[in-house]
Design a protein around this motif. Structure first.
Motif, PDB file in Angstrom:
ATOM      1  N   LEU A 126      -7.253  16.883  -5.448  1.00 36.97           N
ATOM      2  CA  LEU A 126      -7.161  15.451  -5.155  1.00 36.97           C
ATOM      3  C   LEU A 126      -6.876  14.693  -6.442  1.00 36.97           C
ATOM      4  O   LEU A 126      -6.055  13.760  -6.459  1.00 36.97           O
ATOM      5  CB  LEU A 126      -8.441  14.946  -4.490  1.00 36.97           C
ATOM      6  N   SER A 127      -7.525  15.077  -7.517  1.00 39.62           N
ATOM      7  CA  SER A 127      -7.271  14.453  -8.823  1.00 39.62           C
ATOM      8  C   SER A 127      -5.799  14.588  -9.196  1.00 39.62           C
ATOM      9  O   SER A 127      -5.156  13.611  -9.630  1.00 39.62           O
ATOM     10  CB  SER A 127      -8.146  15.117  -9.891  1.00 39.62           C
ATOM     11  N   LYS A 128      -5.252  15.763  -9.022  1.00 39.80           N
ATOM     12  CA  LYS A 128      -3.840  16.007  -9.322  1.00 39.80           C
ATOM     13  C   LYS A 128      -2.939  15.127  -8.465  1.00 39.80           C
ATOM     14  O   LYS A 128      -1.992  14.515  -8.960  1.00 39.80           O
ATOM     15  CB  LYS A 128      -3.525  17.485  -9.086  1.00 39.80           C
ATOM     16  N   ALA A 129      -3.249  15.038  -7.180  1.00 34.83           N
ATOM     17  CA  ALA A 129      -2.452  14.228  -6.258  1.00 34.83           C
ATOM     18  C   ALA A 129      -2.482  12.756  -6.658  1.00 34.83           C
ATOM     19  O   ALA A 129      -1.454  12.069  -6.642  1.00 34.83           O
ATOM     20  CB  ALA A 129      -2.968  14.391  -4.832  1.00 34.83           C
ATOM     21  N   ILE A 130      -3.654  12.278  -7.024  1.00 36.60           N
ATOM     22  CA  ILE A 130      -3.784  10.868  -7.429  1.00 36.60           C
ATOM     23  C   ILE A 130      -2.964  10.614  -8.682  1.00 36.60           C
ATOM     24  O   ILE A 130      -2.170   9.658  -8.749  1.00 36.60           O
ATOM     25  CB  ILE A 130      -5.264  10.508  -7.665  1.00 36.60           C
ATOM     26  N   LYS A 131      -3.134  11.472  -9.692  1.00 37.01           N
ATOM     27  CA  LYS A 131      -2.423  11.269 -10.962  1.00 37.01           C
ATOM     28  C   LYS A 131      -0.907  11.304 -10.778  1.00 37.01           C
ATOM     29  O   LYS A 131      -0.193  10.571 -11.457  1.00 37.01           O
ATOM     30  CB  LYS A 131      -2.886  12.289 -11.989  1.00 37.01           C
ATOM     31  N   GLU A 132      -0.433  12.134  -9.873  1.00 39.36           N
ATOM     32  CA  GLU A 132       1.007  12.203  -9.611  1.00 39.36           C
ATOM     33  C   GLU A 132       1.531  10.932  -8.935  1.00 39.36           C
ATOM     34  O   GLU A 132       2.738  10.687  -8.924  1.00 39.36           O
ATOM     35  CB  GLU A 132       1.335  13.406  -8.730  1.00 39.36           C
ATOM     36  N   ASN A 133       0.632  10.135  -8.376  1.00 35.00           N
ATOM     37  CA  ASN A 133       1.057   8.980  -7.595  1.00 35.00           C
ATOM     38  C   ASN A 133       0.618   7.640  -8.151  1.00 35.00           C
ATOM     39  O   ASN A 133       0.734   6.621  -7.487  1.00 35.00           O
ATOM     40  CB  ASN A 133       0.595   9.154  -6.153  1.00 35.00           C
ATOM     41  N   LEU A 134       0.119   7.644  -9.363  1.00 39.66           N
ATOM     42  CA  LEU A 134      -0.224   6.364 -10.001  1.00 39.66           C
ATOM     43  C   LEU A 134       0.956   5.816 -10.769  1.00 39.66           C
ATOM     44  O   LEU A 134       1.807   6.512 -11.216  1.00 39.66           O
ATOM     45  CB  LEU A 134      -1.425   6.531 -10.938  1.00 39.66           C
ATOM     46  N   MET A 156     -12.603   2.958  -4.356  1.00 40.38           N
ATOM     47  CA  MET A 156     -12.794   3.146  -5.796  1.00 40.38           C
ATOM     48  C   MET A 156     -11.462   3.113  -6.537  1.00 40.38           C
ATOM     49  O   MET A 156     -10.404   3.366  -5.955  1.00 40.38           O
ATOM     50  CB  MET A 156     -13.490   4.484  -6.085  1.00 40.38           C
ATOM     51  N   ASP A 157     -11.533   2.836  -7.830  1.00 38.45           N
ATOM     52  CA  ASP A 157     -10.357   2.860  -8.683  1.00 38.45           C
ATOM     53  C   ASP A 157      -9.788   4.279  -8.719  1.00 38.45           C
ATOM     54  O   ASP A 157     -10.511   5.241  -9.023  1.00 38.45           O
ATOM     55  CB  ASP A 157     -10.722   2.400 -10.094  1.00 38.45           C
ATOM     56  N   ALA A 158      -8.510   4.417  -8.417  1.00 36.79           N
ATOM     57  CA  ALA A 158      -7.882   5.732  -8.295  1.00 36.79           C
ATOM     58  C   ALA A 158      -7.936   6.517  -9.604  1.00 36.79           C
ATOM     59  O   ALA A 158      -8.238   7.715  -9.592  1.00 36.79           O
ATOM     60  CB  ALA A 158      -6.436   5.579  -7.826  1.00 36.79           C
ATOM     61  N   GLN A 159      -7.674   5.873 -10.727  1.00 40.22           N
ATOM     62  CA  GLN A 159      -7.702   6.584 -12.009  1.00 40.22           C
ATOM     63  C   GLN A 159      -9.107   7.080 -12.322  1.00 40.22           C
ATOM     64  O   GLN A 159      -9.285   8.196 -12.800  1.00 40.22           O
ATOM     65  CB  GLN A 159      -7.199   5.681 -13.147  1.00 40.22           C
ATOM     66  N   HIS A 160     -10.103   6.276 -12.016  1.00 44.68           N
ATOM     67  CA  HIS A 160     -11.496   6.676 -12.247  1.00 44.68           C
ATOM     68  C   HIS A 160     -11.849   7.901 -11.404  1.00 44.68           C
ATOM     69  O   HIS A 160     -12.462   8.851 -11.901  1.00 44.68           O
ATOM     70  CB  HIS A 160     -12.438   5.512 -11.938  1.00 44.68           C
ATOM     71  N   VAL A 161     -11.457   7.891 -10.146  1.00 43.45           N
ATOM     72  CA  VAL A 161     -11.712   9.034  -9.258  1.00 43.45           C
ATOM     73  C   VAL A 161     -11.015  10.276  -9.803  1.00 43.45           C
ATOM     74  O   VAL A 161     -11.610  11.355  -9.878  1.00 43.45           O
ATOM     75  CB  VAL A 161     -11.252   8.737  -7.814  1.00 43.45           C
ATOM     76  N   ALA A 162      -9.760  10.139 -10.201  1.00 44.69           N
ATOM     77  CA  ALA A 162      -9.008  11.281 -10.731  1.00 44.69           C
ATOM     78  C   ALA A 162      -9.686  11.851 -11.969  1.00 44.69           C
ATOM     79  O   ALA A 162      -9.817  13.063 -12.113  1.00 44.69           O
ATOM     80  CB  ALA A 162      -7.577  10.864 -11.048  1.00 44.69           C
ATOM     81  N   MET A 211       0.858  -1.173   0.000  1.00 45.83           N
ATOM     82  CA  MET A 211       0.000   0.000   0.000  1.00 45.83           C
ATOM     83  C   MET A 211       0.903   1.234   0.000  1.00 45.83           C
ATOM     84  O   MET A 211       1.798   1.351   0.822  1.00 45.83           O
ATOM     85  CB  MET A 211      -0.899  -0.033   1.235  1.00 45.83           C
ATOM     86  N   LYS A 212       0.649   2.138  -0.926  1.00 47.40           N
ATOM     87  CA  LYS A 212       1.423   3.375  -1.033  1.00 47.40           C
ATOM     88  C   LYS A 212       0.710   4.481  -0.270  1.00 47.40           C
ATOM     89  O   LYS A 212      -0.446   4.780  -0.541  1.00 47.40           O
ATOM     90  CB  LYS A 212       1.571   3.760  -2.498  1.00 47.40           C
ATOM     91  N   LYS A 213       1.403   5.094   0.681  1.00 45.50           N
ATOM     92  CA  LYS A 213       0.846   6.211   1.444  1.00 45.50           C
ATOM     93  C   LYS A 213       1.288   7.509   0.794  1.00 45.50           C
ATOM     94  O   LYS A 213       2.464   7.679   0.468  1.00 45.50           O
ATOM     95  CB  LYS A 213       1.306   6.160   2.895  1.00 45.50           C
ATOM     96  N   VAL A 214       0.339   8.428   0.624  1.00 47.09           N
ATOM     97  CA  VAL A 214       0.608   9.690  -0.051  1.00 47.09           C
ATOM     98  C   VAL A 214       0.209  10.851   0.849  1.00 47.09           C
ATOM     99  O   VAL A 214      -0.867  10.839   1.447  1.00 47.09           O
ATOM    100  CB  VAL A 214      -0.183   9.780  -1.381  1.00 47.09           C
ATOM    101  N   THR A 215       1.073  11.843   0.928  1.00 45.49           N
ATOM    102  CA  THR A 215       0.769  13.118   1.557  1.00 45.49           C
ATOM    103  C   THR A 215       0.977  14.179   0.491  1.00 45.49           C
ATOM    104  O   THR A 215       2.034  14.220  -0.143  1.00 45.49           O
ATOM    105  CB  THR A 215       1.685  13.387   2.766  1.00 45.49           C
ATOM    106  N   PHE A 216      -0.038  15.019   0.286  1.00 43.27           N
ATOM    107  CA  PHE A 216      -0.013  16.010  -0.789  1.00 43.27           C
ATOM    108  C   PHE A 216      -0.420  17.364  -0.238  1.00 43.27           C
ATOM    109  O   PHE A 216      -1.388  17.470   0.514  1.00 43.27           O
ATOM    110  CB  PHE A 216      -0.998  15.584  -1.891  1.00 43.27           C
ATOM    111  N   THR A 217       0.328  18.394  -0.600  1.00 41.97           N
ATOM    112  CA  THR A 217      -0.002  19.761  -0.213  1.00 41.97           C
ATOM    113  C   THR A 217      -0.650  20.454  -1.405  1.00 41.97           C
ATOM    114  O   THR A 217       0.030  20.751  -2.393  1.00 41.97           O
ATOM    115  CB  THR A 217       1.253  20.531   0.233  1.00 41.97           C
ATOM    116  N   PRO A 218      -1.966  20.680  -1.351  1.00 43.11           N
ATOM    117  CA  PRO A 218      -2.660  21.313  -2.471  1.00 43.11           C
ATOM    118  C   PRO A 218      -2.358  22.808  -2.549  1.00 43.11           C
ATOM    119  O   PRO A 218      -1.888  23.404  -1.579  1.00 43.11           O
ATOM    120  CB  PRO A 218      -4.134  21.076  -2.147  1.00 43.11           C
ATOM    121  N   SER A 219      -2.639  23.397  -3.699  1.00 44.89           N
ATOM    122  CA  SER A 219      -2.454  24.839  -3.835  1.00 44.89           C
ATOM    123  C   SER A 219      -3.718  25.467  -4.407  1.00 44.89           C
ATOM    124  O   SER A 219      -4.450  24.844  -5.175  1.00 44.89           O
ATOM    125  CB  SER A 219      -1.257  25.149  -4.738  1.00 44.89           C
ATOM    126  N   GLY A 220      -3.978  26.707  -3.976  1.00 42.43           N
ATOM    127  CA  GLY A 220      -5.118  27.452  -4.482  1.00 42.43           C
ATOM    128  C   GLY A 220      -6.457  27.089  -3.878  1.00 42.43           C
ATOM    129  O   GLY A 220      -7.496  27.481  -4.392  1.00 42.43           O
TER     130      GLY A 220
END
Length: 82
Positions: free
Chosen positions: A74-82, A49-55, A1-10
């Motif tokens: 969140l979409s950006k964070a997912i795509k960066e981590n697939l 849910m499937d991560a790509q589908h959510v993104a 399992m890959k754990k992700v921490t993402f700092t969003p902007s805007g």
């Protein structure tokens, strides 16, 4: 399992955390700050849910006059981590 921490902007949310399992399914999505009720709802809806589908679903959503939103970030964070 890959754990992700993402700092969003805007957006109002200050941090996003989630996990992507070996089958590319999302788990344990947590938002820090932002619109608490809405973000808790999103986290529950995307659990398992499937991560790509959510993104793909969330990409491009905006918030008010902003060019982005918490779901878009969140979409950006997912795509960066697939």
């Amino acid at each position: 399992m890959k754990k992700v921490t993402f700092t969003p902007s805007g957006v109002c949310c200050k941090m996003m955390e989630f996990e992507i399992d070996d089958n590319n399914k999302l788990h344990n999505v947590v938002f820090t700050a932002g619109c608490n009720g809405n973000l808790k709802g999103i986290a529950k809806l995307v659990e398992g849910m499937d991560a790509q589908h959510v993104a793909d679903l969330l990409e491009g959503n905006t918030c008010g006059n902003r060019p982005t939103s918490c779901p878009d970030q969140l979409s950006k964070a997912i795509k960066e981590n697939l």
